[in-house]
Design a protein around this motif. Structure first.
Motif, PDB file in Angstrom:
ATOM      1  N   GLU A  48       0.849  -1.203   0.000  1.00 36.96           N
ATOM      2  CA  GLU A  48       0.000   0.000   0.000  1.00 36.96           C
ATOM      3  C   GLU A  48       0.886   1.254   0.000  1.00 36.96           C
ATOM      4  O   GLU A  48       0.606   2.220  -0.695  1.00 36.96           O
ATOM      5  N   GLY A  49       1.955   1.215   0.794  1.00 36.28           N
ATOM      6  CA  GLY A  49       2.868   2.351   0.867  1.00 36.28           C
ATOM      7  C   GLY A  49       3.568   2.579  -0.461  1.00 36.28           C
ATOM      8  O   GLY A  49       3.721   3.713  -0.917  1.00 36.28           O
ATOM      9  N   GLU A  50       3.974   1.492  -1.075  1.00 35.31           N
ATOM     10  CA  GLU A  50       4.681   1.572  -2.354  1.00 35.31           C
ATOM     11  C   GLU A  50       3.755   2.147  -3.438  1.00 35.31           C
ATOM     12  O   GLU A  50       4.165   3.008  -4.225  1.00 35.31           O
ATOM     13  N   ILE A  51       2.515   1.686  -3.448  1.00 39.11           N
ATOM     14  CA  ILE A  51       1.527   2.212  -4.401  1.00 39.11           C
ATOM     15  C   ILE A  51       1.339   3.719  -4.172  1.00 39.11           C
ATOM     16  O   ILE A  51       1.317   4.504  -5.124  1.00 39.11           O
ATOM     17  N   ASN A  52       1.233   4.118  -2.917  1.00 42.19           N
ATOM     18  CA  ASN A  52       1.081   5.546  -2.598  1.00 42.19           C
ATOM     19  C   ASN A  52       2.237   6.376  -3.128  1.00 42.19           C
ATOM     20  O   ASN A  52       2.052   7.484  -3.601  1.00 42.19           O
ATOM     21  N   MET A  53       3.463   5.824  -3.021  1.00 43.16           N
ATOM     22  CA  MET A  53       4.640   6.567  -3.475  1.00 43.16           C
ATOM     23  C   MET A  53       4.599   6.804  -4.982  1.00 43.16           C
ATOM     24  O   MET A  53       5.095   7.800  -5.484  1.00 43.16           O
ATOM     25  N   VAL A  54       3.972   5.873  -5.701  1.00 42.33           N
ATOM     26  CA  VAL A  54       3.867   6.016  -7.152  1.00 42.33           C
ATOM     27  C   VAL A  54       2.692   6.930  -7.527  1.00 42.33           C
ATOM     28  O   VAL A  54       2.810   7.774  -8.409  1.00 42.33           O
ATOM     29  N   ILE A  55       1.562   6.756  -6.801  1.00 43.09           N
ATOM     30  CA  ILE A  55       0.361   7.533  -7.123  1.00 43.09           C
ATOM     31  C   ILE A  55       0.503   9.003  -6.727  1.00 43.09           C
ATOM     32  O   ILE A  55       0.174   9.902  -7.482  1.00 43.09           O
ATOM     33  N   HIS A  56       0.962   9.226  -5.495  1.00 46.08           N
ATOM     34  CA  HIS A  56       0.915  10.578  -4.929  1.00 46.08           C
ATOM     35  C   HIS A  56       2.242  11.324  -4.976  1.00 46.08           C
ATOM     36  O   HIS A  56       2.271  12.540  -4.908  1.00 46.08           O
ATOM     37  N   ALA A  57       3.350  10.584  -5.015  1.00 45.33           N
ATOM     38  CA  ALA A  57       4.652  11.253  -4.919  1.00 45.33           C
ATOM     39  C   ALA A  57       5.484  10.954  -6.172  1.00 45.33           C
ATOM     40  O   ALA A  57       5.046  10.247  -7.063  1.00 45.33           O
ATOM     41  N   LYS A  58       6.672  11.485  -6.179  1.00 52.38           N
ATOM     42  CA  LYS A  58       7.569  11.229  -7.316  1.00 52.38           C
ATOM     43  C   LYS A  58       8.508  10.091  -6.949  1.00 52.38           C
ATOM     44  O   LYS A  58       9.725  10.221  -7.035  1.00 52.38           O
ATOM     45  N   GLY A  59       7.931   8.996  -6.498  1.00 47.35           N
ATOM     46  CA  GLY A  59       8.732   7.851  -6.091  1.00 47.35           C
ATOM     47  C   GLY A  59       9.451   8.127  -4.781  1.00 47.35           C
ATOM     48  O   GLY A  59       9.085   9.046  -4.054  1.00 47.35           O
ATOM     49  N   GLY A  60      10.465   7.337  -4.493  1.00 50.06           N
ATOM     50  CA  GLY A  60      11.209   7.530  -3.256  1.00 50.06           C
ATOM     51  C   GLY A  60      12.060   6.330  -2.920  1.00 50.06           C
ATOM     52  O   GLY A  60      12.442   5.561  -3.806  1.00 50.06           O
ATOM     53  N   GLU A  61      12.338   6.198  -1.627  1.00 48.20           N
ATOM     54  CA  GLU A  61      13.228   5.127  -1.165  1.00 48.20           C
ATOM     55  C   GLU A  61      12.526   4.327  -0.069  1.00 48.20           C
ATOM     56  O   GLU A  61      11.854   4.902   0.789  1.00 48.20           O
TER      57      GLU A  61
END
Lengths: 139, 115
Positions: A48-61
């Motif tokens: 869920e966190g990984e999906i959020n990073m793709v949907i809402h943010a510009k990726g991450g670590e």
């Protein structure tokens, strides 16, 4: 006590590949003999966190620390930040665009699911800079 | 019931996982929203969905879902078939709509599991 650490870079705008890091962690934990219940909790919360990073943010670590007592996941994104965390934690509240909903996400269940499947969760967010979420699943 | 029972009840076509059809399924979940599936799905379950993208297979993987049934005749692409095959997840496709497919399985004794 030994702590094993895994590190993943989550690329933005690649919805097809979202979940690869969670998938890798899941199979590693299984091989290590972690209980199925804990594996399931980590897999769902991190996915869920990984999906959020793709949907809402510009990726991450994402960094995952595994010890005999706990699994700690730290998800750091470069994104817009969360203006109202209490509101974002409400089941059903979502700011995801319709395009994301047509992909099967954006039901407003991401953060509530992450809390539900982790034993500890902390959110640190700065508007315009990004969000860091730390989740722990006890073993 | 087994996945083979589900296949027969729904008149479904096996897309991937012919060799796993004897696997037991204890509950079912019907949804196009993967976050809802992640919130409510139980162990050893079957997922019925009209959504057709790689995240459906990923969601199934995270939840150890045994089988995905695509309703309304949805056909996953080659990449999805391969993902499912690598993970030992069975993929079925039926022409029935979501409501009918869920009803047929429910009537045959497959329930959603306790909330």
């Amino acid at each position: 006590m030994d702590v094993i650490t895994f590190h993943y870079t989550i690329s933005p705008d690649d919805f097809t590949r979202a979940g690869e890091a969670s998938s890798d962690v899941k199979s590693k934990l299984k091989k290590m003999g972690v209980t199925p219940e804990a594996v399931r909790k980590v897999a769902i919360a991190m996915y869920e966190g990984e999906i959020n990073m793709v949907i809402h943010a510009k990726g991450g670590e994402i960094t995952v620390h595994i010890s005999t007592e706990r699994i700690e996941m730290v998800l750091e994104d470069v994104g817009p930040g969360i203006p109202d965390i209490d509101l974002a934690m409400q089941a059903g509240y979502s700011t995801a665009p319709d395009a994301v909903r047509s992909l099967g996400f954006g039901a407003g269940m991401g953060l509530p699911n992450m809390k539900k499947y982790s034993d500890e969760m902390e959110i640190h967010t700065v508007i315009g800079e990004g969000t860091t979420i730390r989740m722990v699943v006890n073993l | 019931m087994t996945v083979e029972d589900i296949r027969k009840i729904l008149g479904a076509k096996v897309l991937v996982g012919e060799e796993h059809l004897s696997e037991e399924v204890k509950s079912a979940c019907g949804s196009d929203m993967m976050s809802d599936v992640l919130a409510y799905s139980k162990d050893h379950s079957v997922l019925l969905t009209g959504l057709c993208n790689p995240q459906v297979v990923r969601t199934a993987e995270m939840l150890d879902i045994v089988c995905i049934v695509f309703v309304r005749g949805k056909k996953p692409d080659e990449a999805m078939l391969q993902m499912a095959a690598e993970r030992g997840i069975i993929l079925l496709s039926t022409g029935h709509r979501m409501f009918s497919a869920c009803g047929m399985l429910y009537e045959a004794g497959l329930h959603g599991g306790a909330i």
